[in-house]
Each structure stands twice: as C-alpha cells, then as structure tokens.
Design a protein around this motif. Sequence first.
Motif, PDB file in Angstrom:
ATOM      1  N   ASN A  94       0.448  -1.078  -0.018  1.00 19.18           N
ATOM      2  CA  ASN A  94       0.046  -0.138   0.365  1.00 19.18           C
ATOM      3  C   ASN A  94       0.674   1.080   0.100  1.00 19.18           C
ATOM      4  O   ASN A  94       0.514   2.135  -1.226  1.00 19.18           O
ATOM      5  CB  ASN A  94      -0.563  -0.102   0.949  1.00 19.18           C
ATOM      6  N   TRP A 385      -4.673  -3.260  -5.410  1.00 19.80           N
ATOM      7  CA  TRP A 385      -4.526  -3.144  -4.022  1.00 19.80           C
ATOM      8  C   TRP A 385      -5.854  -3.386  -3.423  1.00 19.80           C
ATOM      9  O   TRP A 385      -7.060  -2.884  -3.764  1.00 19.80           O
ATOM     10  CB  TRP A 385      -3.980  -2.178  -2.887  1.00 19.80           C
ATOM     11  N   TYR A 416      -0.337   3.271   6.807  1.00 20.90           N
ATOM     12  CA  TYR A 416      -1.735   2.323   5.412  1.00 20.90           C
ATOM     13  C   TYR A 416      -1.619   0.699   5.932  1.00 20.90           C
ATOM     14  O   TYR A 416      -1.678  -0.489   5.139  1.00 20.90           O
ATOM     15  CB  TYR A 416       0.307   1.383   4.142  1.00 20.90           C
ATOM     16  N   VAL A 419      -7.559   0.934   5.668  1.00 21.13           N
ATOM     17  CA  VAL A 419      -7.317   2.153   4.221  1.00 21.13           C
ATOM     18  C   VAL A 419      -9.138   2.198   3.420  1.00 21.13           C
ATOM     19  O   VAL A 419      -8.561   1.915   2.244  1.00 21.13           O
ATOM     20  CB  VAL A 419      -6.289   1.209   3.041  1.00 21.13           C
TER      21      VAL A 419
END
Length: 485
Positions: A94, A385, A416, A419
Amino acid sequence: MELFFLCGMVLFIFLSLISLFVLHNHRTARGYKLPPGKMGLPVIGESYDFLSTGWKGHPEKFIFSRLAKYEPSQIFKTSILGEKMAVMCGAACNKFLFSNENKLVEAWWPSSINKIFPPSTQTNSKEEAKKMRRLIPTFFKHEALQRYIPIMDKIAIRHMEDEWEGKDKVEVYPLAKRYTFWLACRIFVSMEDPVHVAKFADPFNDIASGIISIPIDLPGTPFNRGIKASNVVRRELRAIINQRKLDLADNKASPTQDILSHMLFNNIPDEDGRFMNELDIANKILALLIAGHDTASAACTFIVKFLAELPHIYEGVYKEQMEIAKSKAPGEHLTWDDIQKMKYSWNVACEVMRLAPPLQGAFREALSDFMYAGFQIPKGWKLYWNANSTHRNPKCFPEPEKFDPTRFEGSGPAPYTFVPFGGGPRMCPGKEYARLEILVFMHNIVKRFKWEKLIPDEGIVVNPLPTPAKGLPVRLHPHLQSPAA
C-alpha cells in the motif's frame, strides 16, 4: 457427420485460443521475473473467481488463497477484467503504490468505465478524472463542510420521520441508500423533493454493478444494464443543467447554492483553453452522485448490523449521542462542534469499515517497468490493492475478526494498514464528507431506536459494494422518550 465436424471445429478453435494465450504469456514474460501466479482462461482470465468470491460474500478469499499458495510473496499475478494484473497486498505494498502515484503508477479503471462514463470528444477518461480530482476539494473545504451539517441533519430527520418512525420492521440497506442519495442530490444539485429523488435513484444500483463487471455488452448483463442506466441518468442531468443555466441567467439560482451551480458559474477554461461542455458536467455530477452515496450507504448499513449484534457497543454509542441530543434546544440542528464530540461513534464506524470496507480496493497502471520485492512489473500492467489484505491481517490488526473500536484510540492503526478511503495523493477527497453523513445518520437513528436483526445468519454479497443478501431486515424498538430534533 455435420455435428461431428462442428464439434471438431469448436475444439480446434478452443485449442488454438489456448495456444495463442500461452504464447502471448510467454512473450510477455520473456526477460522479466514476473510475480508468481496464473493467468487463468483465455480472455476471461480469473475474472469469474475474482467476482464470484464477492458474490458469495467472501471477497478476501480470492486474495488470501493465492497469498497462502505463493507465500512468502505478498504479490501475485493474475488476469481479471480482461487485463494482465499484479495484485499487491499488505501495508508495504500500500505504501509503495500510494507513494508512487503519478511517478511509477497512475489510477486505472476497467474499460467498462468509458462506456458508462463516455468522455467528451475533447478529452479522455483519464484527463477527466484528473480534472475532477482538482475540482472536488473546492466543494469539501472546511467552511463548506460546516454548512452541510445542518442540511444533513434536516434531511436525516425527515428521512427518519418518513421511512422509519411508526414502522415495526424495515429493511435497512434500501433505506440507508435513500438517505445518502437524498443528501447527495440536495448538496450537489439542490434536488430535495423526495419523490423526484426516489425516481432519480432507481438506475444507480445498475450503474455501480456495471462499473466493476466483465465488459460484455449483451442484453441482461450487468455491463449492459449499467450502460443503459447511465444513459437514463445522464439525460435527466442534462435537463437539470439546462434549467440551471436559465435560472442562473435570471438570478433565480445562486452561484454558490450547490456544486452544479459552482461548475456552471465558474466554468473557466483549462490549461488547453477548453471549457466543460454539458456532457463533461453531467458525467462529473453523475460520478459525484455515485461516489457521494454508494459507499456511505454500505457503511451505514453495516453500522446498524454490528450495533444489533453487539449490545455493549450500541450502549456506548447511545450514551455519547444522547449527551449531544440533550444539549440541543428544540428544533436546533447538529453543528460542527457536535460532530467533534462523536469520538467513540466514529471509532465504531471505523471498526465497521475495517471489517466490511465499502471500498474493497482500487486499480493502478504501471507507467514504466519497475521492480518490486524482486519482481519486475512491465509497463502497462495493471495493479490492484485490496483493503482486506491489511484489514483482516493479524500482523496489522491482532485478532482481526474481533470487533474492537479501541483500535482507533490514540494514534490509531499503523500507517497504510487502515485504508477504507485509500491513501496518498489519491486518498478519497470526500472522506470528511462521508464522516459527516455517517455520524449524522448514527445520531438520528440511535437516539430514536434500538433494533434486532430478523435474519440472524443473513449472508453478505459484494457486488461491488458489500450488502446484506436480504437488505438487513430489522425489528425496531423505539425509545420511550426521544429528544426533540
């Protein structure tokens, strides 16, 4: 004999496609140490596996089953939505993707996006998206957000009075969508009449499903329904735009009354000297209406779900919200200061979004060849992601299946790892707007009701947002006394 010949030809074509696919993969991989993984079937790739795990309510299985197979690698290759793709998982991935926006990677959307949001002849979808991101922060400045809170509270009160109060049972998900869509219509285009809003809302479910779907434009497919629905909405929006132009010219509308007026009144040329035309503006408003209600409605729905399942969490939220409600005079609406007092409620909302992220993930495209974790990603490859790769990872969140709002106290989760709104330069610009509409919803529902789920083991479907399979029916238990709104 003819049947035998036909079967033989079909088999020959099928085997030829496989051969071409294998040869293509070999040529693509030559000179590269690609991530581990399989590309699946010709054309289709692993799209069905990717989408079907969501339809079955467990989208994380597509990710975790492959991570387990290829460990310790946190990256694997696949082919989904007609594209060669590297799936990058975990906080380090990320950070890499979010930190390299417009350097090594840029945002990418499936090809379906160009048919659902057709760009004007002047530009393309990528350029339009960049313009949109430059435009949005204007609408979500601190002073603008403060003005939205009383509007949100007023609509939430009317929504509760019309759709919840006096009812023994309700389905939460469709009602949450009506609330968030009504807000978006009011704030973005000043559409306030609930009948008009309800009629306008009907096509939006098909648009959302069509965006992330296999791009097969045949009658009855999600992609086809999404295209038709977007055309219906766009026609309605262009009529609204034309009327607003007349109202602005006659001083019947204010240049600052909503986002549409702002776009029309401040339609200055871009760096190439081009003004936004009606199609550009209609597409931007359409995108805002989708982004402004879809993810928030999913979050509101799952907040109701978890509060029904966890009475001690409900009591914490109820206590906080009642302290705020008791401080208000009759008819007084929520303010910015009230929202800042809802710390526990927002921690609860964040934990809900950790376990049921409205945004499952997002796509990028490699701008050039680059190396990551010992693997080379070719230019033009797509990257994906996924929020669940950290949200349900015990290394990021101990006991990840446990509902624990205290994770968000103090400095909160490690960078991170949490998210739901993305991160880096492409962090969702509407994050604070979403926080407001979610907390206003929580305030208005909790101070009026307790509730219980009517289907204890109701399944979840993710397509592309997580939704309860039956809409989350609940039985309402009104509080004996409710402070005046």
